[in-house]
Design a protein around this motif. Structure first.
Motif, PDB file in Angstrom:
ATOM      1  N   ASN A  32       2.966  61.821  88.303  1.00 40.06           N
ATOM      2  CA  ASN A  32       1.784  62.074  89.107  1.00 40.06           C
ATOM      3  C   ASN A  32       1.847  63.470  89.725  1.00 40.06           C
ATOM      4  O   ASN A  32       2.261  63.654  90.861  1.00 40.06           O
ATOM      5  CB  ASN A  32       1.650  61.015  90.210  1.00 40.06           C
ATOM      6  CG  ASN A  32       0.378  61.172  91.007  1.00 40.06           C
ATOM      7  OD1 ASN A  32      -0.582  61.781  90.538  1.00 40.06           O
ATOM      8  ND2 ASN A  32       0.369  60.632  92.216  1.00 40.06           N
ATOM      9  N   LEU A  90      -7.225  49.617  76.093  1.00 35.90           N
ATOM     10  CA  LEU A  90      -6.162  49.533  77.101  1.00 35.90           C
ATOM     11  C   LEU A  90      -4.988  50.423  76.721  1.00 35.90           C
ATOM     12  O   LEU A  90      -4.419  51.138  77.563  1.00 35.90           O
ATOM     13  CB  LEU A  90      -5.703  48.079  77.246  1.00 35.90           C
ATOM     14  CG  LEU A  90      -4.939  47.726  78.528  1.00 35.90           C
ATOM     15  CD1 LEU A  90      -5.830  47.869  79.747  1.00 35.90           C
ATOM     16  CD2 LEU A  90      -4.403  46.303  78.430  1.00 35.90           C
ATOM     17  N   THR A  93      -5.965  54.088  77.195  1.00 36.69           N
ATOM     18  CA  THR A  93      -6.093  54.430  78.613  1.00 36.69           C
ATOM     19  C   THR A  93      -4.727  54.659  79.252  1.00 36.69           C
ATOM     20  O   THR A  93      -4.561  55.535  80.098  1.00 36.69           O
ATOM     21  CB  THR A  93      -6.835  53.323  79.376  1.00 36.69           C
ATOM     22  OG1 THR A  93      -8.122  53.123  78.774  1.00 36.69           O
ATOM     23  CG2 THR A  93      -7.018  53.689  80.839  1.00 36.69           C
ATOM     24  N   TYR A  94      -3.743  53.867  78.841  1.00 39.14           N
ATOM     25  CA  TYR A  94      -2.419  53.953  79.461  1.00 39.14           C
ATOM     26  C   TYR A  94      -1.367  54.513  78.501  1.00 39.14           C
ATOM     27  O   TYR A  94      -0.208  54.099  78.516  1.00 39.14           O
ATOM     28  CB  TYR A  94      -2.002  52.569  79.983  1.00 39.14           C
ATOM     29  CG  TYR A  94      -2.927  52.085  81.062  1.00 39.14           C
ATOM     30  CD1 TYR A  94      -2.916  52.669  82.322  1.00 39.14           C
ATOM     31  CD2 TYR A  94      -3.853  51.076  80.820  1.00 39.14           C
ATOM     32  CE1 TYR A  94      -3.780  52.251  83.312  1.00 39.14           C
ATOM     33  CE2 TYR A  94      -4.724  50.648  81.802  1.00 39.14           C
ATOM     34  CZ  TYR A  94      -4.682  51.234  83.047  1.00 39.14           C
ATOM     35  OH  TYR A  94      -5.559  50.818  84.020  1.00 39.14           O
ATOM     36  N   CYS A 112      -1.008  44.572  84.092  1.00 38.97           N
ATOM     37  CA  CYS A 112      -1.955  45.532  84.649  1.00 38.97           C
ATOM     38  C   CYS A 112      -1.370  46.175  85.905  1.00 38.97           C
ATOM     39  O   CYS A 112      -0.849  45.465  86.776  1.00 38.97           O
ATOM     40  CB  CYS A 112      -3.265  44.818  84.999  1.00 38.97           C
ATOM     41  SG  CYS A 112      -4.539  45.906  85.672  1.00 38.97           S
ATOM     42  N   TYR A 115      -3.284  49.083  90.925  1.00 41.98           N
ATOM     43  CA  TYR A 115      -4.432  49.903  91.306  1.00 41.98           C
ATOM     44  C   TYR A 115      -5.545  49.889  90.262  1.00 41.98           C
ATOM     45  O   TYR A 115      -6.625  50.460  90.489  1.00 41.98           O
ATOM     46  CB  TYR A 115      -3.988  51.349  91.569  1.00 41.98           C
ATOM     47  CG  TYR A 115      -3.586  52.140  90.350  1.00 41.98           C
ATOM     48  CD1 TYR A 115      -4.471  53.026  89.741  1.00 41.98           C
ATOM     49  CD2 TYR A 115      -2.318  51.996  89.783  1.00 41.98           C
ATOM     50  CE1 TYR A 115      -4.111  53.748  88.616  1.00 41.98           C
ATOM     51  CE2 TYR A 115      -1.941  52.714  88.659  1.00 41.98           C
ATOM     52  CZ  TYR A 115      -2.830  53.594  88.087  1.00 41.98           C
ATOM     53  OH  TYR A 115      -2.465  54.299  86.968  1.00 41.98           O
ATOM     54  N   LYS A 116      -5.316  49.205  89.126  1.00 35.36           N
ATOM     55  CA  LYS A 116      -6.327  49.147  88.070  1.00 35.36           C
ATOM     56  C   LYS A 116      -6.865  47.732  87.840  1.00 35.36           C
ATOM     57  O   LYS A 116      -7.597  47.497  86.882  1.00 35.36           O
ATOM     58  CB  LYS A 116      -5.744  49.687  86.760  1.00 35.36           C
ATOM     59  CG  LYS A 116      -5.637  51.201  86.702  1.00 35.36           C
ATOM     60  CD  LYS A 116      -7.005  51.848  86.689  1.00 35.36           C
ATOM     61  CE  LYS A 116      -6.926  53.350  86.522  1.00 35.36           C
ATOM     62  NZ  LYS A 116      -8.268  53.979  86.542  1.00 35.36           N
ATOM     63  N   ASP A 119     -10.744  47.520  87.853  1.00 32.73           N
ATOM     64  CA  ASP A 119     -11.289  48.268  86.715  1.00 32.73           C
ATOM     65  C   ASP A 119     -11.123  47.484  85.418  1.00 32.73           C
ATOM     66  O   ASP A 119     -12.025  47.460  84.569  1.00 32.73           O
ATOM     67  CB  ASP A 119     -10.588  49.620  86.586  1.00 32.73           C
ATOM     68  CG  ASP A 119     -10.968  50.578  87.710  1.00 32.73           C
ATOM     69  OD1 ASP A 119     -12.025  50.352  88.325  1.00 32.73           O
ATOM     70  OD2 ASP A 119     -10.206  51.520  87.972  1.00 32.73           O
ATOM     71  N   CYS A 120      -9.974  46.836  85.248  1.00 32.27           N
ATOM     72  CA  CYS A 120      -9.730  46.053  84.024  1.00 32.27           C
ATOM     73  C   CYS A 120     -10.626  44.826  83.964  1.00 32.27           C
ATOM     74  O   CYS A 120     -11.111  44.446  82.888  1.00 32.27           O
ATOM     75  CB  CYS A 120      -8.257  45.648  83.951  1.00 32.27           C
ATOM     76  SG  CYS A 120      -7.151  47.008  83.468  1.00 32.27           S
ATOM     77  N   ARG A 123     -13.886  45.995  82.888  1.00 30.22           N
ATOM     78  CA  ARG A 123     -13.840  46.414  81.484  1.00 30.22           C
ATOM     79  C   ARG A 123     -13.977  45.203  80.564  1.00 30.22           C
ATOM     80  O   ARG A 123     -14.663  45.264  79.536  1.00 30.22           O
ATOM     81  CB  ARG A 123     -12.518  47.143  81.210  1.00 30.22           C
ATOM     82  CG  ARG A 123     -12.496  47.878  79.897  1.00 30.22           C
ATOM     83  CD  ARG A 123     -11.230  48.695  79.765  1.00 30.22           C
ATOM     84  NE  ARG A 123     -11.092  49.663  80.848  1.00 30.22           N
ATOM     85  CZ  ARG A 123     -10.021  50.439  81.016  1.00 30.22           C
ATOM     86  NH1 ARG A 123      -9.012  50.365  80.180  1.00 30.22           N
ATOM     87  NH2 ARG A 123      -9.974  51.289  82.005  1.00 30.22           N
ATOM     88  N   LYS A 208     -12.848  45.072  96.040  1.00 32.93           N
ATOM     89  CA  LYS A 208     -12.335  46.429  95.824  1.00 32.93           C
ATOM     90  C   LYS A 208     -12.512  47.283  97.075  1.00 32.93           C
ATOM     91  O   LYS A 208     -11.596  48.017  97.471  1.00 32.93           O
ATOM     92  CB  LYS A 208     -13.048  47.072  94.638  1.00 32.93           C
ATOM     93  CG  LYS A 208     -12.468  48.421  94.240  1.00 32.93           C
ATOM     94  CD  LYS A 208     -13.130  48.959  92.975  1.00 32.93           C
ATOM     95  CE  LYS A 208     -12.499  50.297  92.576  1.00 32.93           C
ATOM     96  NZ  LYS A 208     -13.100  50.822  91.322  1.00 32.93           N
ATOM     97  N   ASN A 212      -9.458  48.852  99.320  1.00 30.31           N
ATOM     98  CA  ASN A 212      -9.400  50.291  99.590  1.00 30.31           C
ATOM     99  C   ASN A 212      -9.423  50.587 101.080  1.00 30.31           C
ATOM    100  O   ASN A 212      -8.860  51.590 101.531  1.00 30.31           O
ATOM    101  CB  ASN A 212     -10.570  51.009  98.899  1.00 30.31           C
ATOM    102  CG  ASN A 212     -10.410  51.077  97.391  1.00 30.31           C
ATOM    103  OD1 ASN A 212      -9.290  51.044  96.883  1.00 30.31           O
ATOM    104  ND2 ASN A 212     -11.512  51.155  96.671  1.00 30.31           N
TER     105      ASN A 212
END
Length: 292
Positions: A32, A90, A93-94, A112, A115-116, A119-120, A123, A208, A212
């Motif tokens: 990161n 998937l 993406t990763y 998973c 933090y995703k 989103d998954c 998807r 979500k 957050n």
């Protein structure tokens, strides 16, 4: 359980593991923007399964019985594409981390990152749109289970919980078209908490936003305080009891938010979100109201 310890630098140093492995782990943790991150000790396992697939294939919802064979072929093809496309997306993406355990078409099981998760989930629902057939009035849905587990918990237990909670979610919402979500947490001491709600876009967005909120405005103790207060109300209520306590519950949420959320605007915003979400967790049946 033993292998999970090797994702933590302190453990490698403590066990005098070869420096080359420590350096590889350090490099992995600096993906990161070269800033070292601490790996989470928790991960998510998500299982998704098409609701009432047998009924769809049997032609129960078809208007014309002579269309059954053609319908079955189309549905089978689109379900197969769903599994393939989701796994392929998937992986890309990763960076081909191979998070999928299996994609059988009508059911999917995959790891998973925390933090995703949302989103998954979205998807999966996006790909499910492509499964819907023309001139077919019955919507094809997928129920899902999300198990967030500590890395030391045996994977077999996590998989078994994902399967069992998914079946319970389908059963809870069987009179409402299923299309449900089960969310479970297994902590370090192996204690399990599970809740269920309808798989609606609004619910996912609320969850979500609240998650957050814990990054900035919401105190982490809010959940424990709410749990303690609602426990005092009792789990099962008659309709009359629930009707009377309705305003009490809303006032409790506002009062707790006043103490646990910074900023007046943030308090109002999250209190409103928590109230909406709370009523999604109230399980309604023929005899009583149950705070899930």
């Amino acid at each position: 359980q033993f292998l999970s310890q090797f994702y933590y630098k302190d453990y490698l140093i403590k066990k005098n593991i070869d420096d080359k492995y420590i350096n590889k782990l350090k490099k992995l943790c600096c993906l990161n923007n070269d800033k070292e991150i601490k790996p989470s000790k928790y991960y998510a396992l998500i299982k998704a399964d098409i609701d009432d697939l047998g009924k769809h294939f049997s032609g129960k919802y078809l208007k014309e019985e002579d269309e059954l064979l053609n319908f079955q072929e189309k549905l089978s093809s689109r379900i197969s594409d769903l599994g393939f496309n989701f796994e392929d997306n998937l992986d890309k993406t990763y960076d081909n981390k191979r998070l999928c355990i299996y994609t059988g078409g009508d059911d999917i099981l995959f790891f998973c990152p925390l933090y995703k998760i949302f989103d998954c989930i979205r998807r999966i629902d996006d790909y499910l749109i492509e499964v819907q057939l023309e001139n077919y009035d019955k919507k094809i849905t997928m129920s899902k289970s999300i198990v967030i587990s500590h890395s030391t918990i045996p994977l077999k237990k996590v998989i078994n919980l994902s399967r069992a909670s998914l079946e319970t979610a389908k059963e809870k919402f069987k009179n409402d078209g299923k299309d449900s979500i089960a969310i479970s947490l297994i902590n370090l001491s192996a204690a399990v908490l599970t809740t269920y709600l309808k798989n609606k876009e609004e619910n996912i967005s609320l969850l979500k936003d609240i998650v957050n909120g814990f990054k900035n405005s919401i105190s982490r103790s809010l959940i424990y305080t709410m749990e303690k207060q609602f426990y005092l109300l009792g789990e099962n209520m008659t309709f009359n009891e629930y009707d009377i306590l309705h305003n009490v519950i809303e006032n409790l949420i506002k009062r707790i938010c006043d103490r646990k959320i910074s900023g007046s605007n943030e308090r109002k915003k999250y209190a409103s979100k928590l109230e909406k979400l709370f009523y999604e967790f109230v399980d309604v049946n023929s005899t009583n109201y149950h705070i899930d």
